[in-house]
Write a protein that holds these residues in place. Sequence first.
Motif, PDB file in Angstrom:
ATOM      1  N   THR A 250       7.182  40.304  53.495  1.00 60.19           N
ATOM      2  CA  THR A 250       7.140  41.546  54.264  1.00 60.19           C
ATOM      3  C   THR A 250       8.343  41.648  55.192  1.00 60.19           C
ATOM      4  OG1 THR A 250       4.710  41.590  54.210  1.00 60.19           O
ATOM      5  CG2 THR A 250       5.795  42.921  55.909  1.00 60.19           C
ATOM      6  N   ILE A 254      11.398  44.431  54.983  1.00 59.18           N
ATOM      7  CA  ILE A 254      11.779  45.300  56.103  1.00 59.18           C
ATOM      8  C   ILE A 254      13.271  45.192  56.361  1.00 59.18           C
ATOM      9  CG2 ILE A 254      11.493  45.733  58.568  1.00 59.18           C
ATOM     10  CD1 ILE A 254       9.111  46.630  56.972  1.00 59.18           C
ATOM     11  N   SER A 298      -0.560  43.024  56.625  1.00 55.84           N
ATOM     12  CA  SER A 298       0.650  43.819  56.840  1.00 55.84           C
ATOM     13  C   SER A 298       0.610  44.540  58.185  1.00 55.84           C
ATOM     14  CB  SER A 298       0.824  44.840  55.704  1.00 55.84           C
ATOM     15  OG  SER A 298       1.001  44.186  54.465  1.00 55.84           O
ATOM     16  N   ILE A 302       3.626  43.888  60.792  1.00 53.13           N
ATOM     17  CA  ILE A 302       4.474  45.006  61.221  1.00 53.13           C
ATOM     18  C   ILE A 302       4.273  45.305  62.698  1.00 53.13           C
ATOM     19  CG2 ILE A 302       4.872  47.491  60.926  1.00 53.13           C
ATOM     20  CD1 ILE A 302       4.266  47.062  57.933  1.00 53.13           C
ATOM     21  N   LEU A 347      10.008  54.523  58.831  1.00 60.21           N
ATOM     22  CA  LEU A 347       9.081  53.858  57.907  1.00 60.21           C
ATOM     23  C   LEU A 347       7.980  54.808  57.462  1.00 60.21           C
ATOM     24  CD1 LEU A 347       8.605  50.271  59.417  1.00 60.21           C
ATOM     25  CD2 LEU A 347       9.592  50.853  57.195  1.00 60.21           C
TER      26      LEU A 347
END
Length: 367
Positions: A250, A254, A298, A302, A347
């Motif tokens: 992840t 990003i 996630s 995040i 995003l």
Amino acid sequence: MSWVLAFVGFALLIILHELGHFAAAKAVGMRVEKFSLFFGPMLAKVQRGETTYGIGPIPLGGYVKITGMNPAEELPPEIEHRAYYRQPVWKRIVVIAAGPAVNLLIAFLLIWGLFVFKGQGDPDPMQARAVQTVEANTPAEGRLRPDDRIVSIDGVTDPRRFSVAIGRHRCDGPQTDGCLASTPATVVVERDGREQTLRIRPFYDGELERNRIGFSYGYPDDYDMPYVKLPAGEAALQSVEGMWNVTRLTVETIGKLFYDSQAREEVSGVVGSYEATRQAFSFDTTRAIEILALISLSLAVINLFPFLPLDGGHIFWAVAEKVRGRPIPFSVMERAGFIGFALVAMLFVLGLTNDIGRLTGEGFDIR
């Protein structure tokens, strides 16, 4: 029913995340003004003590409003001592970290539970015979079809040795990119219940440095994979290892968004996550639970990125204050917050755009 189950799953992730902030704030003595599921003006609310509980109209998240989140806010003397920015740094970090911590715990428990009660997949490699994709502009195009069942290649019946069998067919002279082998591979497939024998000349792939035909294969959609239940301790280790791998991927993804167009195309947003969960519930509860675990993980990862308005941004500035030895000017945090807000907005827009494209195009492949 799948719509309802997916909605309930998402709502629970949001409620439990915000409940983490809420419980931690109450535990360290902060004053909580509001607890809202979803955003926007509350459509329904109820007052319990000093806190208003309600539901908003926009199902994209939720929030807990703690008194004094703005250090410049004017507060009555009787509640000033319970305001967020009047608390020690450690208390603020505990309250902010509690939300992502709950998401991490949920992800762990879901994955651990699947390992303990459902088990770990133990596929039989001899069943990996279904053609899944056929590449364009390769010898396989027009010869093999998705869902063909490969019986053998040059008499080899073990799928693990198919590539070895194909690799024996070499080009005349030097192996150059794109050259065709001098002899064809004999590929026996089962198609529509009947066996067919195909002779296909492999080509040399200079990038992969091997001969191949141009197809991928794996397990058929109707393959009933056996599962082996794991002991609690081993399940915990497997869960942590899997969560770490997803976290690493992840973070890497990003980072790639700023220079890799393919990474940007793979981003999914709230709509895509919801739709993938809904589809999973429609045919496989186990798969739906896996997706909810990944979404929960996630959300935690995040949210811990060090940018306001994310939880990680609040933690970052709290730690900066501790290192500096005195409060960070709110104007500095506001300016930094614009950068964080822009990244979050990017995003969101990117994920929503991709989700719309998938909904109107190839769909979400969650099998």
